[in-house]
Design an enzyme around this catalytic site. Structure first.
Site, PDB file in Angstrom:
ATOM      1  N   THR A  36       1.708  -4.866  34.203  1.00 55.46           N
ATOM      2  CA  THR A  36       0.662  -3.973  34.895  1.00 55.46           C
ATOM      3  C   THR A  36       0.534  -2.870  33.970  1.00 55.46           C
ATOM      4  OG1 THR A  36       1.388  -4.781  36.975  1.00 55.46           O
ATOM      5  CG2 THR A  36       0.379  -2.654  36.891  1.00 55.46           C
ATOM      6  N   TRP A  66      -1.339  -3.720  30.842  1.00 55.93           N
ATOM      7  CA  TRP A  66      -2.697  -3.933  31.164  1.00 55.93           C
ATOM      8  C   TRP A  66      -3.567  -2.585  30.925  1.00 55.93           C
ATOM      9  CZ3 TRP A  66      -6.319  -1.835  34.723  1.00 55.93           C
ATOM     10  CH2 TRP A  66      -7.270  -2.342  34.709  1.00 55.93           C
ATOM     11  N   HIS A  67      -2.843  -1.393  31.299  1.00 55.54           N
ATOM     12  CA  HIS A  67      -3.664  -0.321  31.273  1.00 55.54           C
ATOM     13  C   HIS A  67      -3.768   0.288  29.909  1.00 55.54           C
ATOM     14  CE1 HIS A  67      -2.510  -0.559  35.489  1.00 55.54           C
ATOM     15  NE2 HIS A  67      -3.700   0.581  35.780  1.00 55.54           N
ATOM     16  N   GLY A  68      -3.137  -0.049  28.794  1.00 54.11           N
ATOM     17  CA  GLY A  68      -3.298   0.378  27.511  1.00 54.11           C
ATOM     18  C   GLY A  68      -2.149   0.149  26.566  1.00 54.11           C
ATOM     19  N   PHE A  89      -9.885   1.314  29.911  1.00 50.45           N
ATOM     20  CA  PHE A  89      -8.942   0.161  30.158  1.00 50.45           C
ATOM     21  C   PHE A  89      -9.718  -1.018  30.105  1.00 50.45           C
ATOM     22  CE2 PHE A  89      -6.741   3.841  32.530  1.00 50.45           C
ATOM     23  CZ  PHE A  89      -5.942   4.001  31.511  1.00 50.45           C
TER      24      PHE A  89
END
Length: 466
Positions: free
Chosen positions: A317, A320-322, A466
């Site tokens: 998680t 996934w954002h960066g 993102f």
């Protein structure tokens, strides 16, 4: 192109809505939406449309292959695995290859370099939508989409393409061909869009000035109180920025007859980190729950495997954002909080009055956004050190550095107030007079938003990266 731009509001949106409702034919309407969606995505960088098309082709061919091999489970499984790997590989190359390469080069002191790969906008969102279609198709939860262009419309549909919410194919599978547009939906969608636009340009953009001024200013001027103020400002900025975008996306979808699921449910009402993630970015957290956490066994396994599952899901998680270490740290921070609440902290929290449980949740979420915001570890270290080791603030120097902070501060109480469902609790006037008053309020919000857009140079969306 962003929703809160004059180009979108006065050029793109009218060109989408007017011909859409002039045509009654479903094929024409879907064709128009597909063409406009591809133009919308190509506005910033046309070459990335080719990547999205290629990913859609992989999903389409993979789906057809799985359908053709339905009576041969082994071969079907191979096609499924290859399709998923190719779609994920596209994300890995364009979002994470530079990160892995740079870290390996640093680890082995190799000095290796490769050309920097630009991040295609929205790739994380549309990749997860493609994966939801492929996975649900494999397990028989949705039907095969035999028309490539309808599958492409689902993936590229402009309201949710750039920054979500992550719409699963099952949500709009039937609406692609059989939706029933109505003026009631158009009205409701337009009002929802105006609410989202107002949240973005009237609140998020203004409180953002506080965080950016403090984090970007002289570290010797801003002491402990200012860094806590910056953390608070960013907490409200990211909520009103992202939830505002989701509101606009949901409103736009509804105007065209699509009903997307909610993405936020007043997350700052939460009384625990666990509850926060039931209310924040619901489409992402439910995606990881259904496609990663539950297939790993969820919580119906031994304690050691459950810990493993939590660490995997929240590490992913965060990542996934960066492609930065701080995002992984942020994800593992929540993994630690959720495990603590599960094992012992949750029982203690239940004994506390509701206000103190809320205070705890708001504090840990606020702190989490500092980890999320500061991608440079030296900046992050300085921010955390200043927040927890008292340093004096020179208010005179703060005001002299940027007097606009006084205006921005006026928006913090509004941000705090409207992060709770106060608007829902206000009495609604009834009858014709009530409808007129409501329309005047929405009209005023739209006008104020336009004036803010015209007078401001700051208008990005946080989640675009993102």
């Amino acid at each position: 192109m962003v929703f809160s731009s004059l180009t979108f509001l006065y050029l793109f949106l009218p060109l989408a809505v007017i011909p859409y409702f002039l045509w009654k034919n479903r094929v024409y309407r879907n064709t128009l939406l597909l063409i406009l969606s591809l133009l919308f995505y190509a506005w910033g960088e046309p070459k990335y449309v080719v990547m999205m098309l290629a990913a859609t082709v992989v999903a389409y061919l993979g789906g057809r292959g799985m359908a053709a091999l339905d009576q041969r489970p082994g071969a079907k499984r191979v096609v499924f695995a290859v399709t998923v790997c190719l779609v994920v590989l596209n994300l890995l190359v364009f979002k994470y290859l530079n990160f892995f390469w740079d870290n390996l080069s640093h680890l082995f002191s190799g000095g290796w370099t490769i050309p920097q790969i630009a991040l295609p906008i929205g790739i994380s969102f549309y990749t997860f939508q493609i994966l939801s279609y492929v996975i649900d198709l494999y397990f028989g939860r949705v039907a095969l989409q035999k028309n490539f262009f309808y599958l492409l419309l689902y993936i590229s549909f402009f309201p949710q393409l750039i920054a979500g919410p992550i719409v699963r194919y099952s949500t709009i599978e039937d609406e692609i061909l059989h939706r029933q547009e109505s003026w009631a939906d158009v009205e409701a969608g337009l009002k929802r869009f105006i609410v989202g636009l107002s949240k973005k340009v009237l609140i998020a953009n203004n409180v953002a000035a506080i965080a950016e001024m403090i984090y970007g200013g002289n570290p010797y001027v801003y002491g402990t109180s200012m860094y806590w103020l910056a953390a608070l400002a960013y907490t409200f900025q990211i909520y009103f920025d992202f939830s505002g975008y989701s509101d606009m996306a949901i409103g736009l979808g509804r105007m065209f007859g699509f009903h997307f699921l909610e993405n936020f449910n007043y997350p700052y009402l939460s009384r625990s980190a666990t509850e926060f993630w039931r209310r924040w970015h619901i489409s992402l957290s439910s995606w990881f729950r259904d496609y990663i956490y539950i297939p790993l066994g969820g919580s119906r396994v031994g304690k050691a495997k459950w810990v493993r599952n939590i660490l995997i899901v929240w590490g992913l998680t965060g990542f996934w954002h960066g492609a930065e270490w701080n995002f992984i740290l942020w994800g593992l921070y929540y993994a630690a909080l959720l495990m603590a609440e599960k094992f012992f902290l949750g029982k203690w929290l239940e004994k506390l009055p509701s206000f103190f449980r809320w205070l705890y949740a708001f504090f840990v979420v606020n702190l989490g956004w500092v980890l999320f915001n500061r991608t440079d570890f030296s900046d992050l270290s300085h921010a955390l050190h200043t927040m927890f080791v008292w340093q004096q603030t020179s208010l005179a120097q703060v005001i002299s550095a940027d007097s606009d902070i006084l205006l921005a501060l006026a928006f913090l109480p509004l941000a705090f107030l409207f992060s709770f469902p106060v608007a829902k609790k206000l009495p609604k006037p009834k009858g014709l007079a009530g409808a007129v008053v409501e329309d005047v309020i929405y009209g005023a919000l739209f006008l104020l938003s336009i004036l803010s857009i015209v007078s401001s140079v700051y208008n990005p969306f946080i989640y675009f990266r993102f």
